[in-house]
Scaffold this active site. Sequence first.
Site, PDB file in Angstrom:
ATOM      1  N   ARG A  61       4.625 -76.707-139.043  1.00 32.07           N
ATOM      2  CA  ARG A  61       4.723 -77.402-137.750  1.00 32.07           C
ATOM      3  C   ARG A  61       5.980 -78.276-137.690  1.00 32.07           C
ATOM      4  O   ARG A  61       6.492 -78.591-136.614  1.00 32.07           O
ATOM      5  CB  ARG A  61       3.448 -78.222-137.478  1.00 32.07           C
ATOM      6  CG  ARG A  61       3.496 -78.988-136.158  1.00 32.07           C
ATOM      7  CD  ARG A  61       2.113 -79.344-135.597  1.00 32.07           C
ATOM      8  NE  ARG A  61       1.209 -79.865-136.591  1.00 32.07           N
ATOM      9  CZ  ARG A  61       1.260 -81.103-137.106  1.00 32.07           C
ATOM     10  NH1 ARG A  61       2.187 -81.954-136.698  1.00 32.07           N
ATOM     11  NH2 ARG A  61       0.372 -81.485-138.001  1.00 32.07           N
ATOM     12  N   TYR A 114       8.977 -71.762-111.404  1.00 29.58           N
ATOM     13  CA  TYR A 114       7.828 -71.001-111.899  1.00 29.58           C
ATOM     14  C   TYR A 114       6.540 -71.805-111.641  1.00 29.58           C
ATOM     15  O   TYR A 114       6.522 -73.030-111.775  1.00 29.58           O
ATOM     16  CB  TYR A 114       8.041 -70.728-113.395  1.00 29.58           C
ATOM     17  CG  TYR A 114       6.834 -70.148-114.068  1.00 29.58           C
ATOM     18  CD1 TYR A 114       6.297 -68.939-113.644  1.00 29.58           C
ATOM     19  CD2 TYR A 114       6.221 -70.814-115.116  1.00 29.58           C
ATOM     20  CE1 TYR A 114       5.174 -68.419-114.253  1.00 29.58           C
ATOM     21  CE2 TYR A 114       5.097 -70.296-115.739  1.00 29.58           C
ATOM     22  CZ  TYR A 114       4.581 -69.097-115.296  1.00 29.58           C
ATOM     23  OH  TYR A 114       3.464 -68.582-115.897  1.00 29.58           O
ATOM     24  N   ASP A 186      16.228 -74.186-116.661  1.00 29.72           N
ATOM     25  CA  ASP A 186      15.467 -73.057-117.215  1.00 29.72           C
ATOM     26  C   ASP A 186      16.337 -71.808-117.055  1.00 29.72           C
ATOM     27  O   ASP A 186      16.601 -71.358-115.932  1.00 29.72           O
ATOM     28  CB  ASP A 186      14.147 -72.939-116.437  1.00 29.72           C
ATOM     29  CG  ASP A 186      13.233 -71.866-117.011  1.00 29.72           C
ATOM     30  OD1 ASP A 186      13.744 -70.878-117.569  1.00 29.72           O
ATOM     31  OD2 ASP A 186      12.001 -72.009-116.864  1.00 29.72           O
ATOM     32  N   LYS A 211      10.331 -63.479-122.471  1.00 27.20           N
ATOM     33  CA  LYS A 211      10.944 -62.533-121.544  1.00 27.20           C
ATOM     34  C   LYS A 211      12.077 -61.766-122.239  1.00 27.20           C
ATOM     35  O   LYS A 211      11.850 -61.145-123.261  1.00 27.20           O
ATOM     36  CB  LYS A 211      11.404 -63.302-120.298  1.00 27.20           C
ATOM     37  CG  LYS A 211      10.326 -64.240-119.738  1.00 27.20           C
ATOM     38  CD  LYS A 211       9.169 -63.491-119.176  1.00 27.20           C
ATOM     39  CE  LYS A 211       7.954 -64.269-118.754  1.00 27.20           C
ATOM     40  NZ  LYS A 211       7.850 -65.668-118.779  1.00 27.20           N
TER      41      LYS A 211
HETATM   42  C1  LIG Z   1      11.315 -69.008-115.261  1.00 29.47           C
HETATM   43  C2  LIG Z   1      10.131 -69.192-116.148  1.00 29.47           C
HETATM   44  N1  LIG Z   1      10.038 -70.296-116.906  1.00 29.47           N
HETATM   45  C3  LIG Z   1       8.981 -70.516-117.733  1.00 29.47           C
HETATM   46  C4  LIG Z   1       7.954 -69.610-117.805  1.00 29.47           C
HETATM   47  C5  LIG Z   1       6.802 -69.873-118.726  1.00 29.47           C
HETATM   48  O1  LIG Z   1       6.944 -69.107-119.869  1.00 29.47           O
HETATM   49  P1  LIG Z   1       5.715 -68.717-120.846  1.00 29.47           P
HETATM   50  O2  LIG Z   1       4.839 -67.786-120.090  1.00 29.47           O
HETATM   51  O3  LIG Z   1       6.401 -68.128-122.021  1.00 29.47           O
HETATM   52  O4  LIG Z   1       5.010 -70.001-121.165  1.00 29.47           O
HETATM   53  C6  LIG Z   1       8.007 -68.442-117.036  1.00 29.47           C
HETATM   54  C7  LIG Z   1       6.921 -67.455-117.110  1.00 29.47           C
HETATM   55  O5  LIG Z   1       6.886 -66.492-116.376  1.00 29.47           O
HETATM   56  C8  LIG Z   1       9.122 -68.232-116.189  1.00 29.47           C
HETATM   57  O6  LIG Z   1       9.226 -67.125-115.419  1.00 29.47           O
END
Ligand SMILES: Cc1ncc(COP(=O)(O)O)c(C=O)c1O
Length: 397
Positions: A61, A114, A186, A211
């Site tokens: 961790r 998101y 992001d 992703k």
């Molecule tokens: C732009 C974006 N940021 C963050 C996330 C969250 O990611 P996670 O599902 O890996 O927690 C997503 C999920 O689809 C996303 O599309």
Amino acid sequence: MQDESSKMWKAATQAIHVGHEREAFGSLVTPLYQTATFVFDSAQQGGERFAGNEPGYIYTRLGNPTVAELERKMAILEGAEAAAATASGMGAVSAALLANLQIGDHLVASNAVYGCTFALMTNQFARFGIDVTLVDFSEVELIERAIKPNTKVIFCETPVNPHLQVFDLSAIAAIAKRHSLTSIVDNTFMTPLLQQPIALGIDVVVHSATKYLNGHGDVIAGIVCGSEAQLHRVKYEILKDIGAVMSPHDAWLILRGLKTLDVRLQRHCDNAQRVAEFLEQHPAVTRVYYPGLKSHSGHRFIGQQMRRAGGVIAFELAADFTQAMAFVGNLKLFSIAVSLGDAESLIQHPASMTHSPYSPEARAAACIGDNLLRISVGLEDCDDIIADLSQALAALV
Ligand SMILES: Cc1ncc(COP(=O)(O)O)c(C=O)c1O
């Protein structure tokens, strides 16, 4: 570890090589250190490591060699001083925000993000006395106008999930600097191979590594990149205690995925461009959102802020909710699934899926209508992708 020449390598080469440390047996591939804890030579050594007086691993961790290699690689790719690997993209978003906010603080965020990021900022942070103002980041003066004396952070994604609007990162970074705020972006939809926000003045970059970075749909993971000082807070003040760290096995899979990131992205972008052009001329499609199209407001950023337009497309059908659902059901190659950046082409309905945490009013403000669909264009032969969309669209005209 590579010598100084690795800094001159192109990103595709760096994605394969940088951050790798030769271990005792000369393994070409990073070993998977699938261990929860690390054995000390003596009780004294354990104490010294906990006190920070001696380098070395303690407990996964707090750090792990496989995870550390991914962190080194991602920091180099993003042009950051340091990186922290997290258990999910949401782990990365929350760790980056929590490291920069406390009770009584305010953040300014894009009104289209998101769905779970939206829920975190509007529901969870409210419970802890952190206030958020959501504005349309395509009008930069709205960002500056929303800043209050207690504002600490500016947050956005670009391109935005699901409409792919593109925001001017240099302008956002300049506002953050003028007001001594931390800017967090992001970069999930782009990856550092298509866009490097830190080079444009952004302080912290977060990713859902679930992703494109991993790219094979078999991991949930995230990354935070930024300065040593930022990442020290993220790792040792937030992640250490909250515990949303990445497992070594997930880090190992992402390291493998990164080796093909450049070739995968080229195919995703090539396929998405063709699919977007196909959709744009189809009579059953009323609007296509893809920055690679000249008709998209974000097109002017291609070749500058972002190298290419990525693999995600949103579009609106000349259809009501029932017809849109029937269209999705008629697809044969596409899988009906949230997520993006996988080899398989995926389709989802943002209003009822990824953006369902939005209230109906917030959804309307973000223009996420019932006839909006989002596709993640996969790595299949593009002729097959277009043929599948074509046969399902035929039922609508
Ligand atoms: C732009 C974006 N940021 C963050 C996330 C969250 O990611 P996670 O599902 O890996 O927690 C997503 C999920 O689809 C996303 O599309």
